[in-house]
Design an enzyme around this catalytic site. Structure first.
Site, PDB file in Angstrom:
ATOM      1  N   THR A 131     -23.652  22.401  28.763  1.00 27.59           N
ATOM      2  CA  THR A 131     -22.203  22.333  28.934  1.00 27.59           C
ATOM      3  C   THR A 131     -21.713  20.888  29.063  1.00 27.59           C
ATOM      4  O   THR A 131     -22.469  20.015  29.503  1.00 27.59           O
ATOM      5  CB  THR A 131     -21.813  23.107  30.211  1.00 27.59           C
ATOM      6  OG1 THR A 131     -20.444  22.849  30.522  1.00 27.59           O
ATOM      7  CG2 THR A 131     -22.654  22.686  31.422  1.00 27.59           C
ATOM      8  N   ASP A 132     -20.447  20.693  28.721  1.00 27.46           N
ATOM      9  CA  ASP A 132     -19.857  19.350  28.903  1.00 27.46           C
ATOM     10  C   ASP A 132     -19.670  19.017  30.385  1.00 27.46           C
ATOM     11  O   ASP A 132     -19.438  17.865  30.737  1.00 27.46           O
ATOM     12  CB  ASP A 132     -18.517  19.234  28.157  1.00 27.46           C
ATOM     13  CG  ASP A 132     -17.455  20.225  28.613  1.00 27.46           C
ATOM     14  OD1 ASP A 132     -17.747  21.084  29.464  1.00 27.46           O
ATOM     15  OD2 ASP A 132     -16.314  20.147  28.097  1.00 27.46           O
ATOM     16  N   GLU A 133     -19.774  20.028  31.264  1.00 25.47           N
ATOM     17  CA  GLU A 133     -19.533  19.776  32.693  1.00 25.47           C
ATOM     18  C   GLU A 133     -20.588  18.854  33.303  1.00 25.47           C
ATOM     19  O   GLU A 133     -20.380  18.304  34.380  1.00 25.47           O
ATOM     20  CB  GLU A 133     -19.465  21.095  33.472  1.00 25.47           C
ATOM     21  CG  GLU A 133     -18.348  21.979  32.983  1.00 25.47           C
ATOM     22  CD  GLU A 133     -17.912  23.056  33.968  1.00 25.47           C
ATOM     23  OE1 GLU A 133     -18.347  23.014  35.124  1.00 25.47           O
ATOM     24  OE2 GLU A 133     -17.135  23.923  33.558  1.00 25.47           O
ATOM     25  N   TYR A 156     -22.826  24.451  39.847  1.00 30.25           N
ATOM     26  CA  TYR A 156     -23.100  24.928  38.482  1.00 30.25           C
ATOM     27  C   TYR A 156     -23.476  23.763  37.570  1.00 30.25           C
ATOM     28  O   TYR A 156     -24.542  23.774  36.932  1.00 30.25           O
ATOM     29  CB  TYR A 156     -21.882  25.675  37.908  1.00 30.25           C
ATOM     30  CG  TYR A 156     -21.937  25.839  36.399  1.00 30.25           C
ATOM     31  CD1 TYR A 156     -22.889  26.659  35.799  1.00 30.25           C
ATOM     32  CD2 TYR A 156     -21.048  25.148  35.570  1.00 30.25           C
ATOM     33  CE1 TYR A 156     -22.960  26.793  34.406  1.00 30.25           C
ATOM     34  CE2 TYR A 156     -21.102  25.281  34.188  1.00 30.25           C
ATOM     35  CZ  TYR A 156     -22.056  26.095  33.611  1.00 30.25           C
ATOM     36  OH  TYR A 156     -22.121  26.217  32.245  1.00 30.25           O
ATOM     37  N   LYS A 160     -27.037  22.802  35.660  1.00 26.11           N
ATOM     38  CA  LYS A 160     -27.181  22.643  34.205  1.00 26.11           C
ATOM     39  C   LYS A 160     -27.705  21.236  33.884  1.00 26.11           C
ATOM     40  O   LYS A 160     -28.550  21.065  32.998  1.00 26.11           O
ATOM     41  CB  LYS A 160     -25.840  22.892  33.487  1.00 26.11           C
ATOM     42  CG  LYS A 160     -25.333  24.321  33.525  1.00 26.11           C
ATOM     43  CD  LYS A 160     -26.217  25.329  32.792  1.00 26.11           C
ATOM     44  CE  LYS A 160     -26.225  25.163  31.289  1.00 26.11           C
ATOM     45  NZ  LYS A 160     -26.967  26.290  30.633  1.00 26.11           N
TER      46      LYS A 160
END
Ligand code: NAD
Ligand code: DAU
Length: 350
Positions: A131-133, A156, A160
């Site tokens: 994810t870009d997060e 989260y 990741k």
């Protein structure tokens, strides 16, 4: 026949990847491994069930013995790893599940692939969907590139980011043929209604308040899920081992702007007067540590692999609304389960 493992294929994005791979590659046998957590839903795979090149395996990626056994049994030549705990709000109330599934689960898959492939890595592929997060939060300007330093801010995104680091470490240390992609916010059919768009669609249909965190000025970069699945297909087949690709929709929107657009479409589709759904918008206590802005520079995947989004956002949003309105039973089956308990806990007294 090549045996390919797709993890998390009963979830939102995974089900679109399973559908694409099963239909496009008759010479692959697709094994969809999913623990069927609250987010997994076998109704998402109904159109591929019964196809000769498709099998479902119920199982948990945190169970290392089971993971080793299925790699031994099916001799997978490729892995597309999507299984994860994926909802930021749940990671705030229960971080350990995220650490277990996203970090330990990924490590179990890496270990099993390494053991099976150690004598011959030729033609093998371990594709980790991220994810870009992991990049944290942007200010008013700038975009996340593949070179942006990791700066995850939620349990989260930290879980990741940890899994991404492990995947890169296995490439560097053991030459495991890995690829990683980091994608922006997906939307489209089959998304579990805890996420902003499907939650808002359901609430509008049922004339419930639409909870907007803070001022609604946080920005996300939205991509139609089928376009993400197309990118995954290209990266799986064409990227060089060790590469990372960012995937994004070039489509930044403040949450409140997105919800205004949604409300107006819903009024039209439901035959309500213009402005009726906007009245449901309710500003609620902000998410803890809420990232302000995500936006992806997707020029590398465009340049190297020729990928770009196929849909403009207004068209994708209409298709999404149509899907939810045409598939009310899909939502009702979810809403009648534990969903209401989650909803009460998450949104009561906010
Ligand atoms: P989702 O929550 O809809 O689906 C996750 C799936 O994984 C579910 O079917 C669930 O049953 C399964 N799963 C969870 N824990 C498991 C375990 N221990 N063992 C086996 N299966 C398990 O998630 P999603 O939105 O489809 O996201 C899929 C992947 O894409 C995730 O890795 C996520 O981090 C990543 N991603 C999501 C987005 C997005 O906008 N949704 C964007 C970028 C990246
Ligand atoms: O950027 C990619 C990520 O996008 C994925 O890695 C995650 O798995 C996925 O869940 C998504 O994370 P977000 O936190 O951005 O998605 P969510 O739909 O939860 O929230 C989108 C925005 O809307 C965010 O700024 C928080 C806000 N929001 C969300 C909910 C659920 C609200 O204002 N109200 C809500 O009720």
């Amino acid at each position: 026949m090549k045996n390919i493992l797709i993890t998390g294929g009963a979830g939102f994005i995974g089900s679109h990847v399973v559908r694409l791979f099963v239909n496009k590659y008759p010479n692959y046998h697709i094994y969809n491994l999913d623990a069927l957590t609250y987010a997994g839903n076998m109704e998402n795979n109904i159109d591929v069930e019964g196809k000769e090149n498709y099998s479902f395996i119920k199982g948990d990626i945190t169970d290392d013995i089971f993971i080793k056994e299925i790699f031994e049994k099916y001799k997978f030549e490729g892995v597309v790893h999507l299984a994860a705990e994926s909802h930021v709000d749940r990671s705030i109330s229960n971080p350990n599940e995220f650490i277990n599934t996203n970090v330990i689960g990924t490590a179990n898959l890496l270990n099993a692939a390494r053991t099976l492939w150690k004598d011959n890595m030729e033609g093998k592929r371990f594709y980790h969907i991220s994810t870009d997060e992991v990049y944290g939060s942007l200010g008013k300007k700038g975009l996340f590139t593949e070179e942006t330093s990791y700066d995850p801010k939620s349990p989260y995104s930290a879980s990741k980011a940890s899994s991404d680091h492990l995947v890169r470490a296995y490439y560097n240390t053991y030459n495991l043929p890995v690829v990683i992609s980091n994608c922006s916010n997906n939307y489209g059919p089959n998304q579990f209604p805890e996420k902003l768009l499907p939650l808002s669609i359901n609430n509008i249909v049922n004339k419930r308040p639409i909870p907007i965190y803070g001022k609604g000025d946080n920005i996300r970069d939205w991509l139609y899920v089928v376009d993400h699945a197309r990118a995954i297909d290209m990266i799986y087949h064409d990227a060089k081992a060790g590469e990372t690709y960012n995937i994004g929709g070039h489509n930044e929107l403040q949450n409140i702007e997105l919800i205004y657009q949604l409300c107006d479409i819903m009024d039209e589709k439901l035959g309500r007067y213009k402005g009726e759904s906007r009245k449901l918008i309710t500003f609620v206590t902000d998410r803890a540590g809420h990232d302000m802005r995500y936006a992806i520079d997707a020029s590398k995947i465009h340049r190297d692999l020729g990928w770009k989004p196929s849909l403009e956002f207004p068209e994708g949003l209409r298709k999404t609304v149509d899907w939810y309105l045409d598939n009310t039973q899909w939502s009702e089956n979810i809403l009648s389960g534990d969903y209401e308990k989650y909803y009460e806990k998450q949104y009561n007294n906010r």
